[in-house]
Design a protein around this motif. Structure first.
Motif, PDB file in Angstrom:
ATOM      1  N   THR A  84      -0.466 -12.502  -5.391  1.00  0.00           N
ATOM      2  CA  THR A  84       0.262 -11.253  -5.232  1.00  0.00           C
ATOM      3  C   THR A  84      -0.732 -10.113  -5.064  1.00  0.00           C
ATOM      4  OG1 THR A  84       2.042 -12.064  -6.643  1.00  0.00           O
ATOM      5  CG2 THR A  84       1.962  -9.695  -6.260  1.00  0.00           C
ATOM      6  N   ILE A  85      -0.551  -9.365  -3.978  1.00  0.00           N
ATOM      7  CA  ILE A  85      -1.400  -8.202  -3.702  1.00  0.00           C
ATOM      8  C   ILE A  85      -0.520  -6.966  -3.796  1.00  0.00           C
ATOM      9  CG2 ILE A  85      -2.812  -7.028  -1.979  1.00  0.00           C
ATOM     10  CD1 ILE A  85      -3.497  -9.860  -0.867  1.00  0.00           C
ATOM     11  N   LEU A  86      -0.943  -6.025  -4.618  1.00  0.00           N
ATOM     12  CA  LEU A  86      -0.204  -4.774  -4.789  1.00  0.00           C
ATOM     13  C   LEU A  86      -0.806  -3.705  -3.896  1.00  0.00           C
ATOM     14  CD1 LEU A  86       1.930  -3.087  -6.372  1.00  0.00           C
ATOM     15  CD2 LEU A  86       0.079  -2.498  -7.950  1.00  0.00           C
TER      16      LEU A  86
ATOM     17  N   ALA B  73      -0.693 -14.771   0.516  1.00  0.00           N
ATOM     18  CA  ALA B  73      -0.205 -14.039  -0.652  1.00  0.00           C
ATOM     19  C   ALA B  73       1.028 -13.209  -0.298  1.00  0.00           C
ATOM     20  CB  ALA B  73      -1.303 -13.113  -1.180  1.00  0.00           C
ATOM     21  N   THR B  74       1.756 -12.840  -1.313  1.00  0.00           N
ATOM     22  CA  THR B  74       2.871 -11.909  -1.166  1.00  0.00           C
ATOM     23  C   THR B  74       2.337 -10.496  -1.329  1.00  0.00           C
ATOM     24  OG1 THR B  74       4.462 -13.490  -2.048  1.00  0.00           O
ATOM     25  CG2 THR B  74       5.082 -11.162  -2.142  1.00  0.00           C
ATOM     26  N   LEU B  75       2.744  -9.611  -0.438  1.00  0.00           N
ATOM     27  CA  LEU B  75       2.345  -8.208  -0.513  1.00  0.00           C
ATOM     28  C   LEU B  75       3.466  -7.434  -1.184  1.00  0.00           C
ATOM     29  CD1 LEU B  75       0.330  -5.979   0.206  1.00  0.00           C
ATOM     30  CD2 LEU B  75       1.491  -5.767   2.423  1.00  0.00           C
ATOM     31  N   ARG B  76       3.130  -6.751  -2.257  1.00  0.00           N
ATOM     32  CA  ARG B  76       4.100  -5.923  -2.983  1.00  0.00           C
ATOM     33  C   ARG B  76       3.732  -4.469  -2.741  1.00  0.00           C
ATOM     34  NH1 ARG B  76       4.585  -5.306  -9.155  1.00  0.00           N
ATOM     35  NH2 ARG B  76       6.459  -4.046  -9.280  1.00  0.00           N
ATOM     36  N   VAL B  77       4.590  -3.764  -2.034  1.00  0.00           N
ATOM     37  CA  VAL B  77       4.343  -2.373  -1.667  1.00  0.00           C
ATOM     38  C   VAL B  77       5.127  -1.475  -2.621  1.00  0.00           C
ATOM     39  CG1 VAL B  77       4.466  -0.664   0.171  1.00  0.00           C
ATOM     40  CG2 VAL B  77       4.120  -3.081   0.751  1.00  0.00           C
ATOM     41  N   VAL B  78       4.423  -0.531  -3.237  1.00  0.00           N
ATOM     42  CA  VAL B  78       5.084   0.383  -4.168  1.00  0.00           C
ATOM     43  C   VAL B  78       4.713   1.826  -3.827  1.00  0.00           C
ATOM     44  CG1 VAL B  78       3.254   0.284  -5.925  1.00  0.00           C
ATOM     45  CG2 VAL B  78       5.573   0.857  -6.605  1.00  0.00           C
ATOM     46  N   SER B  79       5.700   2.691  -3.925  1.00  0.00           N
ATOM     47  CA  SER B  79       5.463   4.125  -3.763  1.00  0.00           C
ATOM     48  C   SER B  79       6.025   4.829  -4.987  1.00  0.00           C
ATOM     49  CB  SER B  79       6.142   4.656  -2.497  1.00  0.00           C
ATOM     50  OG  SER B  79       5.800   6.017  -2.293  1.00  0.00           O
TER      51      SER B  79
ATOM     52  N   GLN C 299      11.238   5.297   3.037  1.00  0.00           N
ATOM     53  CA  GLN C 299      10.852   5.126   4.445  1.00  0.00           C
ATOM     54  C   GLN C 299       9.432   4.569   4.547  1.00  0.00           C
ATOM     55  OE1 GLN C 299      12.729   5.881   7.330  1.00  0.00           O
ATOM     56  NE2 GLN C 299      11.083   4.819   8.366  1.00  0.00           N
ATOM     57  N   ILE C 300       8.529   5.103   3.738  1.00  0.00           N
ATOM     58  CA  ILE C 300       7.127   4.664   3.756  1.00  0.00           C
ATOM     59  C   ILE C 300       7.001   3.185   3.385  1.00  0.00           C
ATOM     60  CG2 ILE C 300       4.910   4.926   2.557  1.00  0.00           C
ATOM     61  CD1 ILE C 300       5.616   7.987   2.443  1.00  0.00           C
ATOM     62  N   VAL C 301       7.637   2.784   2.286  1.00  0.00           N
ATOM     63  CA  VAL C 301       7.520   1.379   1.875  1.00  0.00           C
ATOM     64  C   VAL C 301       8.271   0.471   2.846  1.00  0.00           C
ATOM     65  CG1 VAL C 301       7.074   1.860  -0.570  1.00  0.00           C
ATOM     66  CG2 VAL C 301       9.419   1.453   0.184  1.00  0.00           C
ATOM     67  N   GLY C 302       9.370   0.952   3.382  1.00  0.00           N
ATOM     68  CA  GLY C 302      10.110   0.164   4.364  1.00  0.00           C
ATOM     69  C   GLY C 302       9.289  -0.107   5.612  1.00  0.00           C
ATOM     70  N   ASP C 303       8.599   0.916   6.100  1.00  0.00           N
ATOM     71  CA  ASP C 303       7.732   0.749   7.266  1.00  0.00           C
ATOM     72  C   ASP C 303       6.590  -0.221   6.970  1.00  0.00           C
ATOM     73  OD1 ASP C 303       9.329   2.569   8.610  1.00  0.00           O
ATOM     74  OD2 ASP C 303       7.894   4.231   8.458  1.00  0.00           O
ATOM     75  N   ALA C 304       6.005  -0.114   5.771  1.00  0.00           N
ATOM     76  CA  ALA C 304       4.894  -1.002   5.396  1.00  0.00           C
ATOM     77  C   ALA C 304       5.365  -2.455   5.313  1.00  0.00           C
ATOM     78  CB  ALA C 304       4.290  -0.558   4.064  1.00  0.00           C
TER      79      ALA C 304
ATOM     80  N   GLU D 223       7.516  -7.360  -0.225  1.00  0.00           N
ATOM     81  CA  GLU D 223       8.622  -6.746  -0.968  1.00  0.00           C
ATOM     82  C   GLU D 223       8.226  -5.320  -1.292  1.00  0.00           C
ATOM     83  OE1 GLU D 223       7.575  -8.414  -5.388  1.00  0.00           O
ATOM     84  OE2 GLU D 223       8.472  -9.842  -3.971  1.00  0.00           O
ATOM     85  N   SER D 224       9.219  -4.503  -1.619  1.00  0.00           N
ATOM     86  CA  SER D 224       8.915  -3.090  -1.861  1.00  0.00           C
ATOM     87  C   SER D 224       9.654  -2.564  -3.078  1.00  0.00           C
ATOM     88  CB  SER D 224       9.287  -2.247  -0.643  1.00  0.00           C
ATOM     89  OG  SER D 224      10.696  -2.251  -0.462  1.00  0.00           O
ATOM     90  N   GLU D 225       9.125  -1.455  -3.570  1.00  0.00           N
ATOM     91  CA  GLU D 225       9.732  -0.790  -4.716  1.00  0.00           C
ATOM     92  C   GLU D 225       9.356   0.687  -4.671  1.00  0.00           C
ATOM     93  OE1 GLU D 225       9.942  -1.251  -9.581  1.00  0.00           O
ATOM     94  OE2 GLU D 225       8.330  -2.250  -8.485  1.00  0.00           O
ATOM     95  N   VAL D 226      10.321   1.530  -5.022  1.00  0.00           N
ATOM     96  CA  VAL D 226      10.074   2.961  -5.193  1.00  0.00           C
ATOM     97  C   VAL D 226      10.389   3.280  -6.641  1.00  0.00           C
ATOM     98  CG1 VAL D 226      10.807   5.293  -4.560  1.00  0.00           C
ATOM     99  CG2 VAL D 226      10.605   3.529  -2.793  1.00  0.00           C
TER     100      VAL D 226
END
Length: 143
Positions: free
Chosen positions: A4-6, A31-37, A67-72, A84-87
């Protein structure tokens, strides 16, 4: 090596450069990319005069973060990376450190400020680097 990469992001140029690197690493290690804003409480008008429509400001900031995490996530998935993403709302470095508890690697952008500018402005990335248990890869945007 990395499952998992954050990727904490606010959509600025260093964060976009970090996204590119995080996607490369996720591809390499499957790996799974976890995008957080993080919607910063200070940016949400908490310290603003009573006449400021705080709820509207919060919604606007949250919408921008989504929008930022969705684009990423879309870019990562186009590259064949699970994402996956999280705000979240809070203090950026605190929320990032909390999210990093489940990560094998954190990839963050940095402005590369030094001296007085860094002291006055502060650095979320620096705070994360100093306190994070997981390895943190910092990435500067191309000049």
């Amino acid at each position: 090596m990395y499952r998992t990469i954050l990727l904490p992001t606010d959509g600025n140029p260093p964060a976009r450069a970090a996204l590119d690197r995080a996607i490369e690493l996720a591809q390499t290690y499957d790996a799974t990319l976890r995008v957080v804003s993080v919607v910063n409480l200070g940016d949400a008008g908490i310290l603003s005069p009573e006449t400021v429509p705080v709820d509207g400001v919060r919604q606007s900031l949250r919408g921008r973060a989504e929008q930022i995490v969705g684009d990423a996530v879309e870019r990562a998935r186009e590259a064949g990376v699970r994402a996956e993403s999280e705000v979240v709302v809070g203090v950026p470095h605190v929320e990032i450190l909390d999210a990093a508890e489940d990560a094998d690697l954190v990839v963050m952008g940095t402005h590369g400020r030094s001296g007085l500018k860094r002291a006055l402005i502060g650095s979320v990335t620096e705070r994360v680097v100093r306190r994070c248990d997981a390895p943190v890869l910092t990435v500067r945007a191309e000049e």
